[in-house]
Design a protein around this motif. Sequence first.
Motif, PDB file in Angstrom:
ATOM      1  N   VAL A   1       0.864  -1.183   0.000  1.00  6.20           N
ATOM      2  CA  VAL A   1       0.000   0.000   0.000  1.00  6.20           C
ATOM      3  C   VAL A   1       0.900   1.232   0.000  1.00  6.20           C
ATOM      4  O   VAL A   1       1.578   1.528   0.980  1.00  6.20           O
ATOM      5  N   MET A   2       0.908   1.950  -1.104  1.00  7.90           N
ATOM      6  CA  MET A   2       1.787   3.105  -1.248  1.00  7.90           C
ATOM      7  C   MET A   2       1.240   4.330  -0.499  1.00  7.90           C
ATOM      8  O   MET A   2       1.972   5.125   0.046  1.00  7.90           O
ATOM      9  N   LYS A   3      -0.076   4.435  -0.509  1.00  8.21           N
ATOM     10  CA  LYS A   3      -0.747   5.504   0.230  1.00  8.21           C
ATOM     11  C   LYS A   3      -2.191   5.081   0.435  1.00  8.21           C
ATOM     12  O   LYS A   3      -2.791   4.448  -0.445  1.00  8.21           O
ATOM     13  N   GLY A   4      -2.730   5.393   1.587  1.00  8.97           N
ATOM     14  CA  GLY A   4      -4.113   5.010   1.844  1.00  8.97           C
ATOM     15  C   GLY A   4      -4.686   5.743   3.030  1.00  8.97           C
ATOM     16  O   GLY A   4      -3.954   6.331   3.837  1.00  8.97           O
ATOM     17  N   ALA A   5      -6.000   5.728   3.133  1.00 17.15           N
ATOM     18  CA  ALA A   5      -6.686   6.358   4.255  1.00 17.15           C
ATOM     19  C   ALA A   5      -8.005   5.659   4.499  1.00 17.15           C
ATOM     20  O   ALA A   5      -8.738   5.340   3.558  1.00 17.15           O
ATOM     21  N   GLN A   6      -8.276   5.414   5.785  1.00 16.65           N
ATOM     22  CA  GLN A   6      -9.579   4.905   6.206  1.00 16.65           C
ATOM     23  C   GLN A   6     -10.231   5.997   7.045  1.00 16.65           C
ATOM     24  O   GLN A   6      -9.668   6.445   8.039  1.00 16.65           O
ATOM     25  N   ARG A   7     -11.435   6.410   6.651  1.00 17.82           N
ATOM     26  CA  ARG A   7     -12.104   7.514   7.321  1.00 17.82           C
ATOM     27  C   ARG A   7     -13.507   7.066   7.737  1.00 17.82           C
ATOM     28  O   ARG A   7     -14.329   6.747   6.882  1.00 17.82           O
TER      29      ARG A   7
ATOM     30  N   GLU B   1      12.178   4.203  -2.619  1.00 22.33           N
ATOM     31  CA  GLU B   1      13.365   3.878  -3.398  1.00 22.33           C
ATOM     32  C   GLU B   1      13.435   2.380  -3.685  1.00 22.33           C
ATOM     33  O   GLU B   1      13.838   1.967  -4.776  1.00 22.33           O
ATOM     34  N   GLU B   2      13.061   1.559  -2.696  1.00 14.82           N
ATOM     35  CA  GLU B   2      13.034   0.111  -2.920  1.00 14.82           C
ATOM     36  C   GLU B   2      12.056  -0.248  -4.033  1.00 14.82           C
ATOM     37  O   GLU B   2      12.361  -1.093  -4.889  1.00 14.82           O
ATOM     38  N   LEU B   3      10.887   0.380  -4.007  1.00 18.95           N
ATOM     39  CA  LEU B   3       9.894   0.097  -5.042  1.00 18.95           C
ATOM     40  C   LEU B   3      10.376   0.562  -6.409  1.00 18.95           C
ATOM     41  O   LEU B   3      10.202  -0.144  -7.410  1.00 18.95           O
ATOM     42  N   ARG B   4      10.964   1.761  -6.456  1.00 14.83           N
ATOM     43  CA  ARG B   4      11.492   2.256  -7.742  1.00 14.83           C
ATOM     44  C   ARG B   4      12.555   1.309  -8.276  1.00 14.83           C
ATOM     45  O   ARG B   4      12.612   1.034  -9.489  1.00 14.83           O
TER      46      ARG B   4
END
Length: 520
Positions: free
Chosen positions: A409-415, A456-459
């Motif tokens: 999950v690179m970015k996420g939000a639970q609201r 950086e690891e993902l890139r």
Amino acid sequence: MLGKHSKLFFFISFCALIVAIVLASWGFPKIVKRQVQKNVQIENSSKMFEKWRKLPMPLTFKVYVFNISNPEEVSEGEKPRLQEIGPYVYKEYREKTVLGYGENDTIKYTLKKSFVFDAQASGTLSEHDELTVINLTYMGVILTVNGMMPAILGSVNKALEIFFGNNLTDPFMRVKVKDLLFDGIFLNCEADNSALSLVCGTLRAKRPTTMRLADDGKGYYFSMFGHWNNTPLGPFDMVRGTENVYELGHIVGYKDRRTMKEWGDPYCGMINGSDSSIFPPIDENNVPQKLYTYDPDICRSLSVDLMGKRSIFNMSAYYYELTETALASKSVNPSNKCFCRKNWSGSHDGCLLMGVLNLMPCQGAPALISLPHFYLASEEVREYIYYGLSPDKEKHKSFIYLDPVTGVVMKGAQRIQFNIELRNMGNLPQLAKVRTGIFPLLWFDEGAEITESIKEELRHSHTLLGYVETVRWTILVIAFAAALISGVALARSGAVPHCRRNNSINFITRPSKPTSLSKH
């Protein structure tokens, strides 16, 4: 001699082409899949294991509280005027404890969250701020008793005055933020009152998770999130992905149960999806249209829908978003009908309102959840509030960006927003004149974004995968070119005998030889 070499060259290049086709269509994808699986599976030797066990960065936990500007007027029947105060920001740390390994490639673990107030990120706001909010505990008890034993409602209401320390003149409470969220509001059970004994006895028998028994046993502390703080949650049983990487992260059991019986229905009781901390890599040929996460605090799984591919942090990711079908009424999403419960509201059966879920079967208290500011909910719900609600998709949506290669999950939000029904009850002085409607208490934004080192690891992973794809197709092109060149060379060498061709025109137009006829 040339023909002999041409034949050998053609044979070798043709075999190389076959090998290249097999590698391009099956070999390289298989190698990449195995390498990805080796790195992301939940195994002590994998790169993902320690990041899964202990989250390398804290989540950001933001809380927005709805302060009531006109409590006296609401008690007299006017519509509420709300003021959103926040965010009160906390750093949320997560750590898992592995309990063991089970059959079917599963791992058993507990999850512990810990919250630390971030004064700098909260700005001028303090945990010691005092706000006026809806008294969720009072309304919860009243609605529960009214649904079970309405005849004793009056005596229970009197007992609740002792329960709340003789400070119960209306359905609201004045409270410090830290007490509401984590420390707890004291509720007194020490008195010679039969109705109070009934309330406290019920709490002892079936205590909601938001209630903590006082150390001296003379009462309880109510808080919204205190039960999350430094308390192991679980155990969970999760698929490790060592046998099938596309099953990685799937929760198959919670507290040694394979289904949730609270809803009384096999469909609504299914445990689907992950715990939101890990997802499997995405097969580009079979991209899931929905992703599921299981949340034990609401005793159900929620799904997010695929919105398409997006670019984030200069990388490609799949973007999923919570849509209106997740908390839709049964008329919009018939599958949600088993999440309904009668008598949660004075005018609805729990299914007619879009965007609202009753947690009574799950938590033993009639709390209602929705998206913040009733985003994606029925207009009828928002009309109850005179001022203070402004649904905004960008501020109030729940979403995740998922890396297709690793499932990170690179970015996420639970609201999520917590509410309670404020119901008019003429026989109770605190509720005799109020309007009936859904009253918001607070909402939280639990978000995460990967660190620069993980980016950086993902890139690096994406770059290596790009190199592999380049090599894969380069080998195929070279092999095809070599086979083509060797085929042309073989044809020109004369090593392949030419087939005689019949010229159909000449055959038809050339003179026929005279045919001698036998005389008889």
